[in-house]
Design an enzyme around this catalytic site. Structure first.
Site, PDB file in Angstrom:
ATOM      1  N   HIS A 245     -21.236  36.111 -16.950  1.00 31.13           N
ATOM      2  CA  HIS A 245     -20.282  35.035 -16.597  1.00 31.13           C
ATOM      3  C   HIS A 245     -19.038  35.080 -17.496  1.00 31.13           C
ATOM      4  O   HIS A 245     -18.376  34.067 -17.664  1.00 31.13           O
ATOM      5  CB  HIS A 245     -20.921  33.643 -16.711  1.00 31.13           C
ATOM      6  CG  HIS A 245     -22.281  33.537 -16.099  1.00 31.13           C
ATOM      7  ND1 HIS A 245     -22.486  33.097 -14.808  1.00 31.13           N
ATOM      8  CD2 HIS A 245     -23.502  33.839 -16.598  1.00 31.13           C
ATOM      9  CE1 HIS A 245     -23.789  33.123 -14.541  1.00 31.13           C
ATOM     10  NE2 HIS A 245     -24.424  33.577 -15.613  1.00 31.13           N
TER      11      HIS A 245
ATOM     12  N   SER B 206       8.049  45.944 -22.445  1.00 28.69           N
ATOM     13  CA  SER B 206       8.680  44.960 -21.569  1.00 28.69           C
ATOM     14  C   SER B 206      10.193  45.103 -21.697  1.00 28.69           C
ATOM     15  O   SER B 206      10.699  45.373 -22.780  1.00 28.69           O
ATOM     16  CB  SER B 206       8.232  43.559 -21.995  1.00 28.69           C
ATOM     17  OG  SER B 206       9.211  42.611 -21.638  1.00 28.69           O
TER      18      SER B 206
ATOM     19  N   LYS C  31       6.101  43.391 -26.756  1.00 30.81           N
ATOM     20  CA  LYS C  31       5.000  43.606 -25.813  1.00 30.81           C
ATOM     21  C   LYS C  31       4.588  45.052 -25.646  1.00 30.81           C
ATOM     22  O   LYS C  31       5.375  45.970 -25.745  1.00 30.81           O
ATOM     23  CB  LYS C  31       5.363  43.026 -24.441  1.00 30.81           C
ATOM     24  CG  LYS C  31       5.468  41.519 -24.527  1.00 30.81           C
ATOM     25  CD  LYS C  31       5.142  40.846 -23.241  1.00 30.81           C
ATOM     26  CE  LYS C  31       3.724  41.081 -22.786  1.00 30.81           C
ATOM     27  NZ  LYS C  31       3.643  40.761 -21.360  1.00 30.81           N
TER      28      LYS C  31
ATOM     29  N   GLU D  53      -3.754  48.501 -15.137  1.00 31.94           N
ATOM     30  CA  GLU D  53      -3.440  47.560 -14.051  1.00 31.94           C
ATOM     31  C   GLU D  53      -3.248  48.296 -12.728  1.00 31.94           C
ATOM     32  O   GLU D  53      -3.671  47.835 -11.671  1.00 31.94           O
ATOM     33  CB  GLU D  53      -2.176  46.767 -14.392  1.00 31.94           C
ATOM     34  CG  GLU D  53      -2.340  45.823 -15.570  1.00 31.94           C
ATOM     35  CD  GLU D  53      -1.004  45.293 -16.049  1.00 31.94           C
ATOM     36  OE1 GLU D  53      -0.611  44.217 -15.593  1.00 31.94           O
ATOM     37  OE2 GLU D  53      -0.342  45.965 -16.863  1.00 31.94           O
TER      38      GLU D  53
END
Ligand code: ARG
Length: 473
Positions: free
Chosen positions: A164, A285, A291, A298
């Protein structure tokens, strides 16, 4: 109305047509823009067919030799980029045949004896899917090798295991990575099954009914590396379940890659900080200088959509088709091509990430210790050492967790007196099982997370999946 624009097209089917197709007909009908990718398989199958026609004395040896030489010239032209693909000639089969006529003249017209584009395309496409399965297997082998290398390196490193997405029990990093090795092992075995089942030659099935020429389908099957000819000519030209099976196993594999990609994204997020990926597999970024984004992971996660889409798309194409061939089936190729390209990229990206990834072991160990993951070990101790039924022991352990919570500390920080205030049967030895490392080392059941087991599992996985061979890094 579009006016006829390609009188040349009608010359391929000969007598029955006076005019060529309209421009839009030509565009919707043509597949050459994508099925040119079948050129190597098409020519290989044509050469096998031609050799068989000669052996069966259906065409002369001289014509056969001219055809074979012409086909070799055409492969060379395609590979050196001088071949001109023509939309007017619809597809790869007719582009090759038409060029053969230019190169060798009249004998070219004999190649299509005892053959239809229907058995031809089924054969070519099967050969292509078979090659795609073989290439996939090599890529997956390398991915497993990268995973096993990391698993070996981290056979004893701790990390939190989740259910979970709540910290459940500590596990070893190696154990976690080997879970993916198993999934990919099953993906490879699905590919092997698919290859085995599809490995029957459609060539010689004709348009749908077979042929009256004395062909030898066993010869062409063997020449093309098939195990046998297909048993039913109608089935042979209508079957695309080999492609559906390929896309199905591809979709399952893509889901596995996506789950690993998702874990990388989570692990790399700031609150987790479990892994680092180098500049090689991340990007910055455009606005926020601090970043580092896990773009490759992804995209592996996202590209799963294409693969599942390809499977869904082809299932829908096929679902309403009566036997035998329908032109709908020309739509079978692009989903397979796109899937092969997508998987090749995703598998390579995942292999690269798995070689590049650096597990932040201090942070992972700290996270594995941060939660009361050994609560169950106290319960197990009571069962083992004091003969208390597990359900009852579970309650004792639950009360200890609650006590620690009230005191604002972790379970391991409770004193012996604290433990005994809940259950007098608890001793120093019971307290010792609360240590996370001890708990992990104790999980020695077969398939369990103990470092000793993980080391064995790595060696076993190397044998089962890598054939015990060393692999390139
Ligand atoms: N380009 C066609 C395909 O990919 C080849 C088979 C055409 N057959 C036919 N009867 N028109 O399906």
């Amino acid at each position: 109305m579009d006016k006829p624009n390609n009188p040349e097209a009608s010359t391929i089917w000969g007598g029955r047509f006076d005019a060529g197709p309209s421009e839009v007909m030509s565009r919707i009908n043509a597949s050459i823009d994508f099925d040119r990718r079948l050129y190597a398989q098409d020519i290989r199958a044509s050469k096998a067919h031609c050799e068989m026609l000669v052996r069966q004395k259906i065409i002369t040896a001289a014509d056969g030799a001219a055809i074979a030489a012409g086909l070799d010239t055409i492969v060379a032209e395609i590979e050196n980029g001088t071949f001109v693909f023509r939309t007017a000639l619809e597809d790869i089969h007719m582009n090759v045949e038409s060029r053969l006529k230019d190169v060798i003249g009249d004998p070219a017209g004999r190649l299509h004896t005892a053959r239809s584009r229907n058995d031809q395309v089924a054969t070519d496409f099967k050969l292509w899917v078979r090659d795609a399965l073989d290439a996939l297997d090599t890529g997956l082998h390398d991915l497993q090798a990268a995973l096993i290398d990391q698993a070996e390196r981290h056979s004893a490193s701790l990390m939190p295991g989740y259910t979970h997405l709540q910290t459940a029990q500590a596990v070893t990093i190696g154990h976690h990575l080997l879970a993916y090795v198993e999934m990919i092992g099953r993906d490879r075995s699905r590919a092997t099954d698919c290859r085995k089942r599809m490995n029957e030659s459609p060539l010689g099935s004709g348009a749908l009914a077979g042929t009256s020429f004395p062909i030898d389908r066993h010869f062409t099957a063997t020449a093309l590396g098939f195990d046998r000819p297909t048993a039913n000519s109608l089935d042979a030209v209508s079957d695309r379940d080999f492609a559906l099976e390929y896309l199905s196993l591809a979709a399952i594999l893509a889901v596995h890659l996506s789950r690993l990609a998702e874990e990388i994204v989570i692990w790399m997020s700031e609150p987790f900080g479990f892994v680092k990926l180098s500049d090689a597999f991340t990007s910055g970024s455009s606005m926020l200088p601090q970043k580092r984004n896990p773009d490759a992971a992804e995209l592996v996660r996202a590209k799963t959509g294409r693969v599942i889409g390809a499977l869904a798309g082809l299932l829908v194409v096929m679902k309403g088709l009566p036997l035998a061939y329908s032109k709908d089936m020309q739509e079978d190729k692009e989903p397979a091509f796109e899937t092969a390209d997508t998987l090749a990229l995703c598998v390579a990206a995942m292999t690269g990430m798995m070689r590049d990834i650096v597990f932040q072991t201090d942070r992972l160990t700290e996270a594995a210790r941060a939660s009361d993951t050994t609560a169950v070990d106290i319960a197990d101790w009571l069962v083992r050492e004091r003969g208390i039924p597990f359900r009852e022991a579970h309650h004792v352990s639950g009360r200890l967790v609650k006590l620690a919570e009230t005191k604002g500390c972790r379970l391991v920080q409770l004193s012996l007196a604290d433990l005994q205030s809940v259950e007098p049967a608890l001793t120093e030895a019971a307290k010792a099982v609360l240590d996370v490392e001890t708990a992990v080392q104790a999980r020695t059941s077969f398939g369990g997370t103990a470092p000793t087991r993980v080391k064995e599992a790595c060696a076993d996985a190397r044998k089962r999946f890598l054939g015990g061979k060393d692999v390139k890094q």
